[in-house]
Each structure stands twice: as structure tokens, then as C-alpha cells.
Design a protein around this motif. Sequence first.
Motif, PDB file in Angstrom:
ATOM      1  N   PHE A 270      -6.894   1.315  -5.236  1.00  0.00           N
ATOM      2  CA  PHE A 270      -6.123   2.560  -5.182  1.00  0.00           C
ATOM      3  C   PHE A 270      -6.413   3.422  -6.406  1.00  0.00           C
ATOM      4  CE2 PHE A 270      -2.358   4.940  -6.483  1.00  0.00           C
ATOM      5  CZ  PHE A 270      -2.205   5.763  -5.389  1.00  0.00           C
TER       6      PHE A 270
ATOM      7  N   LEU B 198       2.438   2.359  -3.414  1.00  0.00           N
ATOM      8  CA  LEU B 198       1.582   2.776  -4.523  1.00  0.00           C
ATOM      9  C   LEU B 198       1.734   4.255  -4.861  1.00  0.00           C
ATOM     10  CD1 LEU B 198      -1.622   0.726  -3.678  1.00  0.00           C
ATOM     11  CD2 LEU B 198       0.073   0.271  -5.467  1.00  0.00           C
ATOM     12  N   SER B 199       2.085   5.074  -3.866  1.00  0.00           N
ATOM     13  CA  SER B 199       2.251   6.508  -4.092  1.00  0.00           C
ATOM     14  C   SER B 199       2.909   7.136  -2.870  1.00  0.00           C
ATOM     15  CB  SER B 199       0.887   7.156  -4.342  1.00  0.00           C
ATOM     16  OG  SER B 199       0.994   8.549  -4.415  1.00  0.00           O
TER      17      SER B 199
ATOM     18  N   LYS C 123      -2.855  -8.383  -4.694  1.00  0.00           N
ATOM     19  CA  LYS C 123      -2.175  -7.176  -5.172  1.00  0.00           C
ATOM     20  C   LYS C 123      -2.907  -6.472  -6.310  1.00  0.00           C
ATOM     21  CE  LYS C 123       2.336  -5.547  -6.733  1.00  0.00           C
ATOM     22  NZ  LYS C 123       3.753  -5.933  -6.904  1.00  0.00           N
TER      23      LYS C 123
ATOM     24  N   CYS D 102       0.826  -1.216   0.000  1.00  0.00           N
ATOM     25  CA  CYS D 102       0.000   0.000   0.000  1.00  0.00           C
ATOM     26  C   CYS D 102       0.857   1.261   0.000  1.00  0.00           C
ATOM     27  CB  CYS D 102      -0.949  -0.002   1.197  1.00  0.00           C
ATOM     28  SG  CYS D 102      -2.260  -1.239   1.080  1.00  0.00           S
TER      29      CYS D 102
ATOM     30  N   MET E 124      -4.435  -2.695  -5.939  1.00  0.00           N
ATOM     31  CA  MET E 124      -3.999  -1.649  -6.868  1.00  0.00           C
ATOM     32  C   MET E 124      -5.195  -1.033  -7.600  1.00  0.00           C
ATOM     33  SD  MET E 124      -0.485  -3.416  -8.241  1.00  0.00           S
ATOM     34  CE  MET E 124      -0.039  -2.088  -9.350  1.00  0.00           C
TER      35      MET E 124
END
Length: 144
Positions: free
Chosen positions: A133, A47-48, A126, A44, A130
Amino acid sequence: MTVYVDSEVPEGVRDALLSPRHIGKVLDADEGLRQAFYALYELCMSLSGDVRMTDNGSHLHFKCFSRPARLFAKVKIRPQRGKMNVSIWSGSDIPLGYARDVRLLDTPDEDYELEISSVSQVEQAKPHIMESFRIASTPDAGRA
């Protein structure tokens, strides 16, 4: 994903776990669940740069803060059962082997609840995490 050989909470995770209740649940979990949580956390957070984990008391929330803060994963750790429930949104159906469709419940906050107890299940989840997200990062998605 990193597999931790000791039972210590990695430094970044310890700082992010705001509630002693949650850090206690992580430490009380068996080794497989503890490693799965660490893997989920790393996934998590990767991701960013604007993803943060927050504590709402009963769940840990992974939120994207680049726009108005949007929740993309909600985690409840259940060490006695050796699993964690990860609630996500999805733009498509998820095979229900380890996922429960919660869209038809009275007050759904999410689309699916994933039951995860191992690092391999985090890897399996996953693409769905994603996708959640991506949905949260889309300005017109209408998620919390």
C-alpha cells in the motif's frame, strides 16, 4: 480483526463484491478461508479512506484512489483449494514460506504472490500488504 461467527458475508463486503462469481466463491469457501478473506478485506479497507475493492473479472483488486488509482493487492479466491492468492509489491524480500517470488516471470504485475488460508496468515502478511500500500501510495513508485 473481527472474527465472524456466522457464515454470512458482512454487509460492507457484500456491497463491495461486485460479481456474483466472487461472492459465490466467498460463500463456497470453508469457514477458515472465509474468515481470512473478511480479515484481508478489513485490513485493506482500514489502510485509508480512499481504498476501494474493484472486480476485474478474474481477480479482486484493492486500489488506492487518492492519486491516480493504484493497485496494491490483487486477490484470487480458490475455494476448492482452500486458499486465496494475494499478489503484492514489496520494497524488500519476503520469506518464501508462504510467498512465491514472481518477479522473474515473463509478465510480472507484482513482486510476490502470498498463499493465504487463515486469519493468522493474514496477520503474518499484514506488514507486507501495508508495504505494498505504501508503495502504491507513493507518486513516483511507477505501479499500475
